[in-house]
Design a protein around this motif. Structure first.
Motif, PDB file in Angstrom:
ATOM      1  N   PRO A   1       1.236   9.067  -2.865  1.00 25.83           N
ATOM      2  CA  PRO A   1       0.754   9.116  -4.253  1.00 25.83           C
ATOM      3  C   PRO A   1       1.820   9.702  -5.175  1.00 25.83           C
ATOM      4  O   PRO A   1       2.593  10.576  -4.781  1.00 25.83           O
ATOM      5  CB  PRO A   1      -0.464  10.043  -4.166  1.00 25.83           C
ATOM      6  CG  PRO A   1      -0.870  10.042  -2.730  1.00 25.83           C
ATOM      7  CD  PRO A   1       0.392   9.836  -1.947  1.00 25.83           C
TER       8      PRO A   1
ATOM      9  N   GLU B   1       2.024   3.137  -2.349  1.00 22.47           N
ATOM     10  CA  GLU B   1       1.566   4.209  -3.253  1.00 22.47           C
ATOM     11  C   GLU B   1       0.337   4.934  -2.702  1.00 22.47           C
ATOM     12  O   GLU B   1       0.086   6.081  -3.052  1.00 22.47           O
ATOM     13  CB  GLU B   1       1.287   3.635  -4.638  1.00 22.47           C
ATOM     14  CG  GLU B   1       2.561   3.172  -5.339  1.00 22.47           C
ATOM     15  CD  GLU B   1       2.287   2.557  -6.705  1.00 22.47           C
ATOM     16  OE1 GLU B   1       1.752   3.285  -7.563  1.00 22.47           O
ATOM     17  OE2 GLU B   1       2.603   1.381  -6.905  1.00 22.47           O
ATOM     18  N   LYS B   2      -0.416   4.241  -1.849  1.00 23.62           N
ATOM     19  CA  LYS B   2      -1.592   4.870  -1.242  1.00 23.62           C
ATOM     20  C   LYS B   2      -1.141   5.956  -0.260  1.00 23.62           C
ATOM     21  O   LYS B   2      -1.738   7.027  -0.176  1.00 23.62           O
ATOM     22  CB  LYS B   2      -2.417   3.802  -0.516  1.00 23.62           C
ATOM     23  CG  LYS B   2      -3.829   4.243  -0.176  1.00 23.62           C
ATOM     24  CD  LYS B   2      -4.709   3.043   0.145  1.00 23.62           C
ATOM     25  CE  LYS B   2      -4.546   2.638   1.601  1.00 23.62           C
ATOM     26  NZ  LYS B   2      -5.430   1.518   1.961  1.00 23.62           N
ATOM     27  N   HIS B   3      -0.054   5.665   0.477  1.00 20.92           N
ATOM     28  CA  HIS B   3       0.473   6.637   1.444  1.00 20.92           C
ATOM     29  C   HIS B   3       1.279   7.738   0.756  1.00 20.92           C
ATOM     30  O   HIS B   3       1.329   8.864   1.244  1.00 20.92           O
ATOM     31  CB  HIS B   3       1.349   5.925   2.475  1.00 20.92           C
ATOM     32  CG  HIS B   3       0.582   4.993   3.352  1.00 20.92           C
ATOM     33  ND1 HIS B   3      -0.168   5.430   4.427  1.00 20.92           N
ATOM     34  CD2 HIS B   3       0.431   3.637   3.312  1.00 20.92           C
ATOM     35  CE1 HIS B   3      -0.743   4.396   5.014  1.00 20.92           C
ATOM     36  NE2 HIS B   3      -0.397   3.291   4.368  1.00 20.92           N
TER      37      HIS B   3
ATOM     38  N   GLU C   1       0.823  -1.226   0.000  1.00 20.02           N
ATOM     39  CA  GLU C   1       0.000   0.000   0.000  1.00 20.02           C
ATOM     40  C   GLU C   1       0.851   1.268   0.000  1.00 20.02           C
ATOM     41  O   GLU C   1       0.357   2.355   0.311  1.00 20.02           O
ATOM     42  CB  GLU C   1      -0.928  -0.009   1.230  1.00 20.02           C
ATOM     43  CG  GLU C   1      -1.919  -1.159   1.229  1.00 20.02           C
ATOM     44  CD  GLU C   1      -2.786  -1.205   2.488  1.00 20.02           C
ATOM     45  OE1 GLU C   1      -2.638  -0.296   3.343  1.00 20.02           O
ATOM     46  OE2 GLU C   1      -3.587  -2.140   2.619  1.00 20.02           O
TER      47      GLU C   1
END
Length: 334
Positions: free
Chosen positions: A232, A228-230, A226
């Motif tokens: 962007p 890339e979620k944290h 995850e």
């Protein structure tokens, strides 16, 4: 290490503005040697070390924020277990009900998750007792002006959360944060990273979700899945060439790991020759497994391959006993 060298030599970043962390002292030592070969004396100014050493360094500079005295000591695993043993003994706890090693494991796992004694699950009297021991253990550590191995991470995170001045000073200092073996990070290590990375978000992590095998030790594979979620806008560079394995070994490994439900897609390849086919033996138990190994050793010796040119690898020390037993049977020196 090449990224560190490139940032300093190619992009003109001052060495002291780079923070690089990894997991083991051995890996940190190797990284330091490599950076030194690439950069010379400048390498000494890079903040480079393990997560725990980096946290200890931060705490030595600002111990008072987290209630430690200037010359605090750090307990190793043996020191911690001895203290827990004393607490359990004073409470007249039967080791069969809660052994010191088990209590230590509960405390360590809680600290990896960033939880204190009050946040432990209370599903029964054993859990209640573990929380009491945890609370008393922490109280005695503070009374002795000490921190244990796991607490270094928790206290460093507490320091950065409580002391905005220190947090902002470090964020201004570290223009680049680099993390090795990122698939092995736990909750508290990821939180530390979030607190240290500034608004420019120059954070570079190296890792492989397929190699995440330390869930039992608190590692959270979602940190890399995850990412890339944290953060962007992350650029992902896939390092898909394998230099060690034959193509048949690689194909067999890829066929197994692609069944993982949560993973980044990747296609590993190698320029190495195909090599021998992979042979798989299905064994009913450890004795059957060891027997298959012994038969293979004997077959290869009969075909002219000396014993000194054969090797047997096993995953954990507990597996050696049955292997040795079955090698002794036919009198094979090992």
């Amino acid at each position: 290490t090449y990224r560190i060298a490139h940032l300093i030599d190619g992009a003109g970043v001052a060495p002291w503005r780079i923070l690089a962390v990894t997991f083991t002292n051995k890996a940190a030592g190797e990284m330091r040697e490599r950076v030194q070969k690439l950069l010379g004396p400048d390498a000494g100014q890079v903040w480079l070390g393990t997560f725990h050493a980096t946290c200890a360094r931060l705490l030595r500079r600002h111990p008072d924020t987290v209630g430690l005295g200037k010359d605090f000591s750090i307990y190793d695993d043996d020191d911690s277990r001895a203290l827990i043993h004393r607490i359990l003994k004073e409470k007249n706890v039967d080791p069969n009900f809660l052994a010191p090693r088990d209590a230590q494991g509960i405390i360590d796992r809680a600290k990896q998750d960033g939880r204190g004694p009050d946040a432990l699950p209370r599903r029964g009297s054993r859990d209640e007792l573990a929380a009491e021991v945890f609370s008393e253990y922490d109280r005695r550590l503070r009374a002795s002006n000490a921190a244990d191995f796991g607490a270094r991470m928790v206290l460093a995170v507490t320091l950065l959360e409580r002391n905005e001045e220190v947090r902002e000073e470090l964020r201004r200092r570290f223009l680049h944060v680099l993390v090795d073996e990122f698939q092995d990070t736990n909750h508290i290590q990821f939180r530390l990273l979030q607190l240290l990375v500034n608004d420019q978000r120059n954070v570079c992590v190296v890792g492989d979700d397929d190699q995440s095998i330390y869930g039992w030790r608190g590692a959270e594979v979602k940190n890399i899945l995850e990412f890339e979620k944290h953060y962007p806008g992350t650029t992902t560079v896939r390092l898909e060439q394998n230099y060690r394995s034959t193509s048949r070994v690689l194909a067999a490994a890829a066929a197994v790991v692609k069944r993982n439900e949560a993973r980044h897609p990747k296609e590993l390849w190698t320029a190495n020759p195909p090599g021998e086919p992979v042979r798989v033996v299905l064994a009913g138990d450890e004795r059957e497994e060891a027997g298959a190994v012994v038969r293979l050793v004997e077959t290869q010796r009969a075909a002219g391959l000396p014993l000194g040119r054969q090797a047997v690898f096993y995953r954990v020390n507990a597996q050696s006993r049955v292997l040795e037993e079955l090698l002794r049977g036919p009198g094979i020196p090992y």
